[in-house]
Enzyme design. Sequence first.
Site, PDB file in Angstrom:
ATOM      1  N   HIS A 180      -9.643   1.369   4.848  1.00 44.96           N
ATOM      2  CA  HIS A 180      -8.240   1.558   5.524  1.00 44.96           C
ATOM      3  C   HIS A 180      -8.372   2.342   6.826  1.00 44.96           C
ATOM      4  CE1 HIS A 180      -4.137   2.549   6.507  1.00 44.96           C
ATOM      5  NE2 HIS A 180      -3.528   1.293   5.872  1.00 44.96           N
ATOM      6  N   GLU A 217      -5.256  -4.691  10.314  1.00 40.95           N
ATOM      7  CA  GLU A 217      -4.368  -3.829  10.685  1.00 40.95           C
ATOM      8  C   GLU A 217      -4.601  -3.096  12.007  1.00 40.95           C
ATOM      9  OE1 GLU A 217      -2.263  -2.720   6.734  1.00 40.95           O
ATOM     10  OE2 GLU A 217      -3.874  -1.342   7.066  1.00 40.95           O
ATOM     11  N   GLY A 227       2.978  -1.125   4.211  1.00 39.16           N
ATOM     12  CA  GLY A 227       2.908   0.141   4.037  1.00 39.16           C
ATOM     13  C   GLY A 227       4.490   0.736   3.786  1.00 39.16           C
ATOM     14  N   GLY A 228       5.159   1.414   4.852  1.00 31.89           N
ATOM     15  CA  GLY A 228       6.413   1.794   4.503  1.00 31.89           C
ATOM     16  C   GLY A 228       7.520   0.778   3.766  1.00 31.89           C
ATOM     17  N   GLU A 280      -6.589   4.876   7.817  1.00 32.89           N
ATOM     18  CA  GLU A 280      -6.515   6.157   7.723  1.00 32.89           C
ATOM     19  C   GLU A 280      -7.800   6.830   6.902  1.00 32.89           C
ATOM     20  OE1 GLU A 280      -2.729   5.465   5.452  1.00 32.89           O
ATOM     21  OE2 GLU A 280      -1.857   4.900   7.601  1.00 32.89           O
ATOM     22  N   ASN A 305       0.841  -1.060  -0.154  1.00 30.35           N
ATOM     23  CA  ASN A 305       0.045  -0.082  -0.165  1.00 30.35           C
ATOM     24  C   ASN A 305       1.064   1.316   0.051  1.00 30.35           C
ATOM     25  OD1 ASN A 305      -1.950   1.899   0.296  1.00 30.35           O
ATOM     26  ND2 ASN A 305      -2.381   1.380   2.587  1.00 30.35           N
ATOM     27  N   TRP A 306       1.005   1.908  -1.185  1.00 29.61           N
ATOM     28  CA  TRP A 306       1.938   3.106  -1.234  1.00 29.61           C
ATOM     29  C   TRP A 306       1.537   4.098  -0.805  1.00 29.61           C
ATOM     30  CZ3 TRP A 306       4.226   3.135  -7.067  1.00 29.61           C
ATOM     31  CH2 TRP A 306       4.582   1.997  -6.939  1.00 29.61           C
ATOM     32  N   LYS A 307       0.109   4.327  -0.088  1.00 28.36           N
ATOM     33  CA  LYS A 307      -0.433   5.389   0.508  1.00 28.36           C
ATOM     34  C   LYS A 307      -0.156   6.714  -0.679  1.00 28.36           C
ATOM     35  CE  LYS A 307      -0.127   3.192   4.889  1.00 28.36           C
ATOM     36  NZ  LYS A 307      -0.005   3.417   6.283  1.00 28.36           N
ATOM     37  N   SER A 324       3.687  -2.139  10.306  1.00 27.54           N
ATOM     38  CA  SER A 324       5.102  -2.029  10.488  1.00 27.54           C
ATOM     39  C   SER A 324       5.468  -3.576  10.365  1.00 27.54           C
ATOM     40  CB  SER A 324       5.497  -1.959  12.058  1.00 27.54           C
ATOM     41  OG  SER A 324       5.297  -0.522  12.252  1.00 27.54           O
ATOM     42  N   GLY A 379       2.956   2.337  10.913  1.00 26.05           N
ATOM     43  CA  GLY A 379       3.757   3.482  10.663  1.00 26.05           C
ATOM     44  C   GLY A 379       4.392   3.585  12.234  1.00 26.05           C
TER      45      GLY A 379
HETATM   46  P1  13P Z   1       3.252   0.428   7.762  1.00 25.42           P
HETATM   47  O1  13P Z   1       3.566  -0.690   6.945  1.00 25.42           O
HETATM   48  O2  13P Z   1       3.967   1.655   7.186  1.00 25.42           O
HETATM   49  O3  13P Z   1       3.086   0.237   9.171  1.00 25.42           O
HETATM   50  O4  13P Z   1       1.718   0.424   7.247  1.00 25.42           O
HETATM   51  C1  13P Z   1       0.808  -0.632   7.183  1.00 25.42           C
HETATM   52  C2  13P Z   1      -0.452  -0.113   6.390  1.00 25.42           C
HETATM   53  O5  13P Z   1      -1.142   0.859   6.786  1.00 25.42           O
HETATM   54  C3  13P Z   1      -0.628  -0.630   5.095  1.00 25.42           C
HETATM   55  O6  13P Z   1      -1.978  -0.524   4.578  1.00 25.42           O
END
Ligand code: 13P
Length: 251
Positions: free
Chosen positions: A96, A168, A235-236, A98, A9-11, A214, A174
């Site tokens: 998600h 999640e 994510g990251g 967020e 997930n590149w956000k 994470s 993050g």
């Molecule tokens: P991180 O891997 O950066 O913690 O993010 C997880 C995420 O929200 C994937 O959708």
Amino acid sequence: MRKNIVAGNWKMNTTLPEGLQLAKEVNDALKGVDAKCDVIICVPFTHLASINGVIDKNRLGLGAENCADHVSGAYTGEVSAPMVASTGATYVILGHSERRQYYGETSETLKEKVKLALANGLTPIFCIGEVLEEREAGKHFEVVKTQIEDALFDLSAEDFSKLILAYEPVWAIGTGKTATDDQAQEIHAYIRSVIEGKYGKEVAENTSILYGGSCKPSNAKALFAKPDVDGGLIGGAALKADSFMGIVEAF
Ligand code: 13P
């Protein structure tokens, strides 16, 4: 049998040239490995059509990070499920944390998004998970159950079977703080039992449930070794081809 899946997930990261470069790197890296899981990248809307043109879709799936709760019309700035599908993408992240936290998404809107995604041939990667206070109060089981029931349980068994779920925990996103593999297993098994209660054992056993928060090459192997953890939503660590591939190769 359910699939093992690693999805990025590149956000809201990468410009179009940067995103194209990253997608090409992941695509090229996958040529050299015998991946034991499906691999997907979910990218900003602006990147979808271009990335679709440079990846081998037999090896690398492509998805969006959201879609609208309406099919078309006067909804300035929104991107519909048919629009996403028309780029060549076949997945969409929905719900998600967020989006729930910062953009006020509710189970009611998510219900519509899931239906529109399915009606347009997109596979939803549907996210659930509790915030820290809920975990500390021991309410995490109840929270994920309600999230699933409210947004998904009016689907037919056939439609529910098309979903991918992602657990999640918001406190792990993050933050560098990962759920332990035992914590992940405990709640993934619970999520599967909730699905079984509604749709029966076969549907529950065939649903892929990903862990997100994470997740990185150093912890992916232990997480993915758990029987009810069917992969990760990353994510990251999905923003660099080598760390993303490190997670893919954890299977
Ligand atoms: P991180 O891997 O950066 O913690 O993010 C997880 C995420 O929200 C994937 O959708």
